[in-house]
Write a protein that holds these residues in place. Sequence first.
Motif, PDB file in Angstrom:
ATOM      1  N   THR A   6     -26.451 -58.557   3.995  1.00 40.79           N
ATOM      2  CA  THR A   6     -25.945 -58.866   2.395  1.00 40.79           C
ATOM      3  C   THR A   6     -25.431 -57.590   2.126  1.00 40.79           C
ATOM      4  OG1 THR A   6     -28.068 -59.145   1.379  1.00 40.79           O
ATOM      5  CG2 THR A   6     -27.313 -61.248   2.239  1.00 40.79           C
ATOM      6  N   GLU A  18     -18.289 -57.112  -5.480  1.00 35.74           N
ATOM      7  CA  GLU A  18     -18.030 -58.242  -4.578  1.00 35.74           C
ATOM      8  C   GLU A  18     -19.187 -58.324  -3.474  1.00 35.74           C
ATOM      9  OE1 GLU A  18     -13.267 -59.064  -4.705  1.00 35.74           O
ATOM     10  OE2 GLU A  18     -13.964 -57.389  -3.193  1.00 35.74           O
ATOM     11  N   TYR A  74     -20.826 -59.667   0.202  1.00 34.46           N
ATOM     12  CA  TYR A  74     -20.417 -60.006   1.582  1.00 34.46           C
ATOM     13  C   TYR A  74     -21.567 -60.384   2.360  1.00 34.46           C
ATOM     14  CZ  TYR A  74     -15.524 -58.480   0.359  1.00 34.46           C
ATOM     15  OH  TYR A  74     -14.476 -58.338  -0.043  1.00 34.46           O
ATOM     16  N   LYS A 104     -17.982 -62.045   5.844  1.00 29.35           N
ATOM     17  CA  LYS A 104     -17.544 -63.164   4.958  1.00 29.35           C
ATOM     18  C   LYS A 104     -17.958 -62.819   3.611  1.00 29.35           C
ATOM     19  CE  LYS A 104     -19.243 -66.600   8.206  1.00 29.35           C
ATOM     20  NZ  LYS A 104     -20.273 -67.551   8.358  1.00 29.35           N
ATOM     21  N   LYS A 105     -16.826 -63.350   2.519  1.00 25.33           N
ATOM     22  CA  LYS A 105     -17.246 -62.957   1.206  1.00 25.33           C
ATOM     23  C   LYS A 105     -18.007 -63.947   0.609  1.00 25.33           C
ATOM     24  CE  LYS A 105     -14.589 -61.589  -2.873  1.00 25.33           C
ATOM     25  NZ  LYS A 105     -14.857 -62.539  -4.024  1.00 25.33           N
ATOM     26  N   LEU A 106     -18.806 -63.748   0.012  1.00 29.95           N
ATOM     27  CA  LEU A 106     -20.127 -64.823  -0.727  1.00 29.95           C
ATOM     28  C   LEU A 106     -19.588 -65.085  -2.187  1.00 29.95           C
ATOM     29  CD1 LEU A 106     -23.361 -63.149  -0.002  1.00 29.95           C
ATOM     30  CD2 LEU A 106     -22.376 -65.045   1.188  1.00 29.95           C
ATOM     31  N   LYS A 107     -19.823 -66.463  -2.531  1.00 31.56           N
ATOM     32  CA  LYS A 107     -19.240 -66.861  -3.840  1.00 31.56           C
ATOM     33  C   LYS A 107     -20.154 -66.001  -4.749  1.00 31.56           C
ATOM     34  CE  LYS A 107     -18.554 -71.436  -2.199  1.00 31.56           C
ATOM     35  NZ  LYS A 107     -19.076 -72.906  -2.404  1.00 31.56           N
ATOM     36  N   GLY A 108     -19.278 -65.709  -5.876  1.00 32.37           N
ATOM     37  CA  GLY A 108     -20.131 -65.137  -7.032  1.00 32.37           C
ATOM     38  C   GLY A 108     -20.477 -63.592  -6.637  1.00 32.37           C
ATOM     39  N   ASP A 109     -21.648 -63.172  -7.229  1.00 29.91           N
ATOM     40  CA  ASP A 109     -22.037 -61.832  -6.865  1.00 29.91           C
ATOM     41  C   ASP A 109     -23.176 -61.856  -5.753  1.00 29.91           C
ATOM     42  OD1 ASP A 109     -24.227 -62.756  -8.079  1.00 29.91           O
ATOM     43  OD2 ASP A 109     -24.397 -61.612  -9.714  1.00 29.91           O
ATOM     44  N   GLY A 110     -23.445 -63.022  -4.977  1.00 29.88           N
ATOM     45  CA  GLY A 110     -24.154 -63.126  -4.059  1.00 29.88           C
ATOM     46  C   GLY A 110     -25.774 -63.327  -4.292  1.00 29.88           C
TER      47      GLY A 110
END
Length: 139
Positions: free
Chosen positions: A72, A95, A97, A130-136
């Motif tokens: 992450t 952001e 990931y 992959k981009k995670l939702k929110g701040d991860g």
Amino acid sequence: MAGNASLNKANLAKQDEFYTQLTDIEKELRHYRKHFRGKTVLCNCDDPYESNFFKYFALNFNFLGLKKLVATCYAGSPIANRQLSLFDVSGEEGEAYLAEVTQVRDMTGDGGVEMADVAALFRSRENTLKKLKGDGDVP
């Protein structure tokens, strides 16, 4: 003491990886090689290319027989892009990931495996980012 001064300077500069040198990781984890075969390793880090743990597992991916290396990470982290960029585009700071490595091989044709090969595998989409939702963060 020179060592203490270096540690204090790194602490003030927030150079986290100063404390986990690649050589120290190699020395310790050599005792556990057989335990990694077929396993998935998770590295929680600001930037995988700045993390010596991620580097160790990526560069030894095949030797250890890993199934997957997952990290992450954050685009725009304070230490991002100082060594090698994971991101082809500049993400906004914070952001989150998920980087997944499922294979490591010589992509540059120089006969060895290095972090540039790992970056090339992300660019070719053979490994995924992959981009995670929110701040991860876990809610």
